[in-house]
Design a protein around this motif. Sequence first.
Motif, PDB file in Angstrom:
ATOM      1  N   LEU A  49      26.401  54.754  31.815  1.00  0.00           N
ATOM      2  CA  LEU A  49      25.402  53.827  32.372  1.00  0.00           C
ATOM      3  C   LEU A  49      24.804  54.558  33.599  1.00  0.00           C
ATOM      4  CD1 LEU A  49      27.501  50.503  32.705  1.00  0.00           C
ATOM      5  CD2 LEU A  49      25.867  51.161  30.856  1.00  0.00           C
ATOM      6  N   GLY A  50      23.439  54.063  33.681  1.00  0.00           N
ATOM      7  CA  GLY A  50      22.620  54.738  35.091  1.00  0.00           C
ATOM      8  C   GLY A  50      23.318  54.399  36.067  1.00  0.00           C
ATOM      9  N   PRO A  51      22.548  55.159  37.344  1.00  0.00           N
ATOM     10  CA  PRO A  51      23.140  54.921  38.725  1.00  0.00           C
ATOM     11  C   PRO A  51      23.503  53.795  39.311  1.00  0.00           C
ATOM     12  CG  PRO A  51      21.621  56.691  38.417  1.00  0.00           C
ATOM     13  CD  PRO A  51      21.616  55.900  37.235  1.00  0.00           C
ATOM     14  N   ASP A  52      22.382  52.699  38.752  1.00  0.00           N
ATOM     15  CA  ASP A  52      22.434  51.303  39.474  1.00  0.00           C
ATOM     16  C   ASP A  52      23.544  50.607  38.788  1.00  0.00           C
ATOM     17  OD1 ASP A  52      21.029  51.310  36.989  1.00  0.00           O
ATOM     18  OD2 ASP A  52      20.142  49.675  37.487  1.00  0.00           O
ATOM     19  N   GLN A  53      24.449  51.026  37.939  1.00  0.00           N
ATOM     20  CA  GLN A  53      25.285  50.285  37.259  1.00  0.00           C
ATOM     21  C   GLN A  53      26.785  50.922  37.327  1.00  0.00           C
ATOM     22  OE1 GLN A  53      23.684  50.200  33.356  1.00  0.00           O
ATOM     23  NE2 GLN A  53      22.730  47.931  33.621  1.00  0.00           N
ATOM     24  N   ASN A  73      32.410  50.951  38.472  1.00  0.00           N
ATOM     25  CA  ASN A  73      32.406  50.159  37.165  1.00  0.00           C
ATOM     26  C   ASN A  73      33.062  51.075  35.928  1.00  0.00           C
ATOM     27  OD1 ASN A  73      31.583  48.677  34.832  1.00  0.00           O
ATOM     28  ND2 ASN A  73      29.402  48.870  35.186  1.00  0.00           N
ATOM     29  N   PRO A  74      34.071  50.676  35.428  1.00  0.00           N
ATOM     30  CA  PRO A  74      34.948  51.223  34.395  1.00  0.00           C
ATOM     31  C   PRO A  74      33.826  51.336  33.023  1.00  0.00           C
ATOM     32  CG  PRO A  74      36.413  49.455  35.300  1.00  0.00           C
ATOM     33  CD  PRO A  74      35.093  49.380  35.808  1.00  0.00           C
ATOM     34  N   ALA A  75      32.950  50.744  32.825  1.00  0.00           N
ATOM     35  CA  ALA A  75      32.313  50.636  31.750  1.00  0.00           C
ATOM     36  C   ALA A  75      31.019  51.717  31.671  1.00  0.00           C
ATOM     37  CB  ALA A  75      31.533  49.283  31.579  1.00  0.00           C
ATOM     38  N   ALA A  76      31.001  52.054  33.202  1.00  0.00           N
ATOM     39  CA  ALA A  76      30.070  53.291  33.388  1.00  0.00           C
ATOM     40  C   ALA A  76      30.491  54.754  33.117  1.00  0.00           C
ATOM     41  CB  ALA A  76      29.529  53.259  34.715  1.00  0.00           C
ATOM     42  N   PHE A  77      31.735  54.877  32.642  1.00  0.00           N
ATOM     43  CA  PHE A  77      32.203  56.132  32.599  1.00  0.00           C
ATOM     44  C   PHE A  77      33.385  56.355  31.358  1.00  0.00           C
ATOM     45  CE2 PHE A  77      31.377  55.355  36.945  1.00  0.00           C
ATOM     46  CZ  PHE A  77      30.419  56.479  37.192  1.00  0.00           C
ATOM     47  N   ALA A  78      33.433  57.330  30.821  1.00  0.00           N
ATOM     48  CA  ALA A  78      34.285  57.518  29.573  1.00  0.00           C
ATOM     49  C   ALA A  78      34.831  58.989  29.619  1.00  0.00           C
ATOM     50  CB  ALA A  78      33.719  57.199  28.305  1.00  0.00           C
ATOM     51  N   ARG A  86      43.929  66.903  21.016  1.00  0.00           N
ATOM     52  CA  ARG A  86      43.478  66.675  22.257  1.00  0.00           C
ATOM     53  C   ARG A  86      42.656  67.794  23.138  1.00  0.00           C
ATOM     54  NH1 ARG A  86      48.463  66.493  25.117  1.00  0.00           N
ATOM     55  NH2 ARG A  86      47.107  66.228  27.082  1.00  0.00           N
ATOM     56  N   VAL A  87      41.778  68.544  22.307  1.00  0.00           N
ATOM     57  CA  VAL A  87      40.902  69.680  22.749  1.00  0.00           C
ATOM     58  C   VAL A  87      39.600  68.718  22.803  1.00  0.00           C
ATOM     59  CG1 VAL A  87      39.733  71.642  22.295  1.00  0.00           C
ATOM     60  CG2 VAL A  87      42.137  71.237  21.783  1.00  0.00           C
ATOM     61  N   PRO A  88      38.706  68.880  23.861  1.00  0.00           N
ATOM     62  CA  PRO A  88      37.543  68.242  23.833  1.00  0.00           C
ATOM     63  C   PRO A  88      36.512  68.747  23.157  1.00  0.00           C
ATOM     64  CG  PRO A  88      38.196  69.147  26.159  1.00  0.00           C
ATOM     65  CD  PRO A  88      38.970  69.534  25.245  1.00  0.00           C
ATOM     66  N   ILE A  89      35.918  67.853  22.293  1.00  0.00           N
ATOM     67  CA  ILE A  89      34.645  68.377  21.634  1.00  0.00           C
ATOM     68  C   ILE A  89      33.427  68.727  22.350  1.00  0.00           C
ATOM     69  CG2 ILE A  89      32.921  67.240  19.933  1.00  0.00           C
ATOM     70  CD1 ILE A  89      35.244  65.619  18.918  1.00  0.00           C
ATOM     71  N   HIS A  90      33.189  68.093  23.412  1.00  0.00           N
ATOM     72  CA  HIS A  90      32.143  68.921  24.329  1.00  0.00           C
ATOM     73  C   HIS A  90      32.578  68.472  25.751  1.00  0.00           C
ATOM     74  CE1 HIS A  90      30.810  64.271  24.335  1.00  0.00           C
ATOM     75  NE2 HIS A  90      30.669  64.687  25.835  1.00  0.00           N
ATOM     76  N   LEU A  91      32.305  69.123  26.660  1.00  0.00           N
ATOM     77  CA  LEU A  91      32.469  68.923  28.095  1.00  0.00           C
ATOM     78  C   LEU A  91      31.404  67.828  28.855  1.00  0.00           C
ATOM     79  CD1 LEU A  91      31.854  72.828  29.393  1.00  0.00           C
ATOM     80  CD2 LEU A  91      34.282  71.501  28.810  1.00  0.00           C
ATOM     81  N   GLY A  92      32.232  67.020  29.753  1.00  0.00           N
ATOM     82  CA  GLY A  92      31.678  65.807  30.011  1.00  0.00           C
ATOM     83  C   GLY A  92      30.158  66.056  30.736  1.00  0.00           C
ATOM     84  N   ASN A  93      29.438  64.973  30.411  1.00  0.00           N
ATOM     85  CA  ASN A  93      28.014  65.148  30.537  1.00  0.00           C
ATOM     86  C   ASN A  93      27.777  64.501  32.199  1.00  0.00           C
ATOM     87  OD1 ASN A  93      28.097  62.207  30.868  1.00  0.00           O
ATOM     88  ND2 ASN A  93      26.675  62.031  29.078  1.00  0.00           N
ATOM     89  N   GLY A  94      28.778  64.079  33.154  1.00  0.00           N
ATOM     90  CA  GLY A  94      28.906  63.696  34.315  1.00  0.00           C
ATOM     91  C   GLY A  94      28.323  64.883  35.381  1.00  0.00           C
ATOM     92  N   ASP A 148      39.926  59.098  38.103  1.00  0.00           N
ATOM     93  CA  ASP A 148      40.389  59.448  36.808  1.00  0.00           C
ATOM     94  C   ASP A 148      40.147  58.441  35.558  1.00  0.00           C
ATOM     95  OD1 ASP A 148      41.332  60.633  34.371  1.00  0.00           O
ATOM     96  OD2 ASP A 148      43.105  61.003  35.235  1.00  0.00           O
ATOM     97  N   VAL A 149      39.106  58.679  34.506  1.00  0.00           N
ATOM     98  CA  VAL A 149      38.938  57.457  33.860  1.00  0.00           C
ATOM     99  C   VAL A 149      39.814  57.323  32.805  1.00  0.00           C
ATOM    100  CG1 VAL A 149      36.389  58.105  33.774  1.00  0.00           C
ATOM    101  CG2 VAL A 149      38.008  59.224  31.973  1.00  0.00           C
ATOM    102  N   ASN A 150      41.244  58.104  32.916  1.00  0.00           N
ATOM    103  CA  ASN A 150      41.959  57.611  31.770  1.00  0.00           C
ATOM    104  C   ASN A 150      43.293  57.083  32.649  1.00  0.00           C
ATOM    105  OD1 ASN A 150      41.202  59.022  29.555  1.00  0.00           O
ATOM    106  ND2 ASN A 150      41.145  60.871  30.721  1.00  0.00           N
ATOM    107  N   ASP A 151      42.909  56.712  34.050  1.00  0.00           N
ATOM    108  CA  ASP A 151      44.118  55.996  34.880  1.00  0.00           C
ATOM    109  C   ASP A 151      43.754  54.566  34.650  1.00  0.00           C
ATOM    110  OD1 ASP A 151      45.448  54.610  36.807  1.00  0.00           O
ATOM    111  OD2 ASP A 151      45.488  56.669  38.061  1.00  0.00           O
ATOM    112  N   ALA A 152      44.704  53.792  34.415  1.00  0.00           N
ATOM    113  CA  ALA A 152      44.435  52.160  34.117  1.00  0.00           C
ATOM    114  C   ALA A 152      43.815  51.539  35.448  1.00  0.00           C
ATOM    115  CB  ALA A 152      45.816  51.488  34.019  1.00  0.00           C
ATOM    116  N   ASN A 153      43.926  52.371  36.610  1.00  0.00           N
ATOM    117  CA  ASN A 153      43.340  51.798  37.883  1.00  0.00           C
ATOM    118  C   ASN A 153      42.124  52.362  38.222  1.00  0.00           C
ATOM    119  OD1 ASN A 153      45.640  49.949  38.566  1.00  0.00           O
ATOM    120  ND2 ASN A 153      46.673  51.793  39.016  1.00  0.00           N
TER     121      ASN A 153
END
Length: 175
Positions: A49-53, A73-78, A86-94, A148-153
Amino acid sequence: RSGAGNYVLGGWSGSMIHRYESGAPILVSATNFDGQALFNPNLRADVLLGPDQQKLTNSVDDPNRSTGTPYLNPAAFANPPLTSKRVPIHLGNGPRYLPNVRSFSRFGEDFSLIKKTDLHFREGMNFEIRIDALNIFNRIGIGGPVTDVNDANFGRVFNKSGSPRTMQIGGRLTF
């Protein structure tokens, strides 16, 4: 000045250190992959999601220590997509750091007061008393969110940050 008044009122000096931070940049990471694949323990997350979200609120006054107070916002990142091994298909775009989202500001002041008095019993003999106060106004800040996007918190703020007011007094006799 001379006489007894000089021993009490003369020879004082002071210093102060001010620290004012606007808030540290935030790096959102992803760690749910085989770190040996890229010789790297974490990646940047994918930004959805964009910076405003990306933030849910602009400030956190008193974080809930047991459940955390939502900030990012957890929905803004993945997590970047992974293969079955468990090898990344691409590096994160962040970006390395989020350009429009920062952690919370911090403030601090330290103060020192020093009095040096010549004793005149012999040449170069003096007594020095020093008073140091760290975080003299007892300012406490807000800790950063879980990034960390993989942390439940993910995105939650749990703690306050900063040290309590500390004072010390010391004396030194030079002869």
